[in-house]
Design a protein around this motif. Sequence first.
Motif, short mmCIF file in Angstrom:
data_model
loop_
_atom_site.label_atom_id
_atom_site.label_comp_id
_atom_site.label_asym_id
_atom_site.label_seq_id
_atom_site.Cartn_x
_atom_site.Cartn_y
_atom_site.Cartn_z
N LYS A 1 0.84 -1.20 0.00
CA LYS A 1 0.00 0.00 0.00
C LYS A 1 0.87 1.25 0.00
CE LYS A 1 -3.95 -1.96 2.52
NZ LYS A 1 -4.77 -1.85 3.76
N PHE A 2 0.47 2.21 -0.85
CA PHE A 2 1.09 3.54 -0.86
C PHE A 2 0.01 4.52 -0.42
CE2 PHE A 2 3.78 1.12 -3.60
CZ PHE A 2 5.05 1.68 -3.49
N GLU A 3 0.21 5.20 0.68
CA GLU A 3 -0.80 6.10 1.21
C GLU A 3 -0.29 7.55 1.19
OE1 GLU A 3 -2.00 4.83 5.06
OE2 GLU A 3 -2.30 2.74 4.46
N TYR A 4 -1.02 8.40 0.45
CA TYR A 4 -0.70 9.82 0.41
C TYR A 4 -1.90 10.57 -0.16
CZ TYR A 4 0.25 8.80 -4.53
OH TYR A 4 0.15 8.38 -5.83
N ASP A 5 -2.00 11.83 0.17
CA ASP A 5 -3.11 12.67 -0.30
C ASP A 5 -2.72 13.31 -1.61
OD1 ASP A 5 -5.19 14.36 -0.74
OD2 ASP A 5 -5.10 15.38 1.19
N GLU A 6 -3.24 12.77 -2.72
CA GLU A 6 -2.84 13.24 -4.03
C GLU A 6 -3.42 14.61 -4.38
OE1 GLU A 6 -4.20 10.44 -6.90
OE2 GLU A 6 -6.32 10.91 -6.61
N ASP A 7 -4.31 15.13 -3.54
CA ASP A 7 -4.86 16.46 -3.79
C ASP A 7 -3.99 17.57 -3.20
OD1 ASP A 7 -7.06 15.66 -5.30
OD2 ASP A 7 -8.20 15.15 -3.51
N ASN A 8 -2.91 17.20 -2.55
CA ASN A 8 -1.96 18.19 -2.02
C ASN A 8 -0.99 18.61 -3.12
OD1 ASN A 8 -2.57 18.80 0.71
ND2 ASN A 8 -1.93 16.75 1.29
N GLY B 1 1.46 20.57 -5.36
CA GLY B 1 2.43 21.63 -5.12
C GLY B 1 3.02 21.60 -3.73
N LYS B 2 2.71 20.57 -2.95
CA LYS B 2 3.22 20.48 -1.58
C LYS B 2 4.12 19.26 -1.41
CE LYS B 2 -0.86 22.66 0.45
NZ LYS B 2 -2.00 22.48 1.40
N ILE B 3 5.13 19.41 -0.58
CA ILE B 3 5.97 18.28 -0.21
C ILE B 3 5.32 17.59 0.99
CG2 ILE B 3 8.22 17.59 0.70
CD1 ILE B 3 9.47 19.84 -0.91
N ILE B 4 5.01 16.32 0.83
CA ILE B 4 4.27 15.60 1.87
C ILE B 4 4.91 14.23 2.12
CG2 ILE B 4 2.07 16.73 1.33
CD1 ILE B 4 1.28 14.23 -0.21
N ASP B 5 4.43 13.56 3.17
CA ASP B 5 4.88 12.21 3.48
C ASP B 5 4.05 11.18 2.72
OD1 ASP B 5 6.80 13.07 5.26
OD2 ASP B 5 5.49 12.91 7.01
N MET B 6 4.71 10.15 2.24
CA MET B 6 4.03 9.01 1.63
C MET B 6 4.36 7.77 2.46
SD MET B 6 4.26 7.38 -2.21
CE MET B 6 6.02 7.01 -2.09
N LYS B 7 3.33 7.12 2.99
CA LYS B 7 3.54 5.93 3.81
C LYS B 7 3.48 4.69 2.92
CE LYS B 7 1.30 8.20 7.72
NZ LYS B 7 0.12 8.21 8.62
N VAL B 8 4.54 3.92 2.97
CA VAL B 8 4.59 2.66 2.22
C VAL B 8 4.53 1.52 3.24
CG1 VAL B 8 5.89 1.24 0.61
CG2 VAL B 8 6.02 3.72 0.45
N SER B 9 3.55 0.65 3.08
CA SER B 9 3.44 -0.50 3.98
C SER B 9 3.33 -1.77 3.16
CB SER B 9 2.23 -0.36 4.91
OG SER B 9 1.02 -0.36 4.17
N ILE B 10 4.03 -2.78 3.57
CA ILE B 10 4.03 -4.08 2.89
C ILE B 10 3.75 -5.16 3.92
CG2 ILE B 10 5.34 -5.70 1.47
CD1 ILE B 10 7.07 -3.28 0.62
N LYS B 11 2.68 -5.88 3.74
CA LYS B 11 2.33 -6.97 4.65
C LYS B 11 2.81 -8.29 4.04
CE LYS B 11 -1.46 -8.78 7.43
NZ LYS B 11 -2.90 -8.65 7.77
N TYR B 12 3.62 -9.00 4.80
CA TYR B 12 4.16 -10.28 4.33
C TYR B 12 4.20 -11.25 5.50
CZ TYR B 12 7.49 -13.73 2.55
OH TYR B 12 8.10 -14.90 2.16
#
Length: 221
Positions: free
Chosen positions: A76-83, A85-96
């Motif tokens: 999963k890649f989680e980030y608010d794509e409506d931001n 022009g802004k520098i934001i955090d993107m959370k990457v989670s991998i369940k294994y």
Amino acid sequence: MKKLKTMLIFVIPSCLLLFGCQNKDSEIEEPIRFSTIGGGIDGKGTQVIEWGEDIQSKDMYYSLGEGVNEKDCETKFEYDEDNVGKIIDMKVSIKYKDKDYKKIFTILIDDTKAPVIEYSGENRMKVQGSYDINKDLNVYDIKGKQKVDIKAYEQFSKFYPGYIITYAPVNDEEKIKDAKEGIMNQTLDIKYPGQYKVFIKASDGHGNITVKEIDMEVYKA
């Protein structure tokens, strides 16, 4: 003295054995290995992602250990794509195998695609009170592979999604200049025959602007 030396002989190999075991454990590879990204747009690894588009290169952010099958991983890649022009955090989670592996990457959402203006009406028409050109206009933005409609607005702003219509007779340079630079929407009045320049100016609200120019002739029946 002899007794002391004998004790040292037994103690030192035991420490070496323990140290060797710790090294062996530390060399065990994790099944999910996240990347360390340098460079980017700020020298700190910030990556640019186009507004509305999927992550282009997943292997930029992580790699799988030996024997790990991608189909057994839930990513999963989680980030608010409506931001935009802004520098934001993107959370990457991998369940294994019932374990979650997570990391945060820094990204910039950017919109590089200007609005699209399509006109399907006539360029030559009879004199009439007014002409609602909006019914023959299709103005939209591109978000990934999706079309996002842009509506007519009373006043033009670079930072608000919308479009306006302005026009002027072709033989009046001053009015043409005002029409090009205008920010207020006009009703297209074609009561009088002549040649006109019509301007449609659209903004996607992210700083991208498109201007379409239409040459229109109004004639008396």
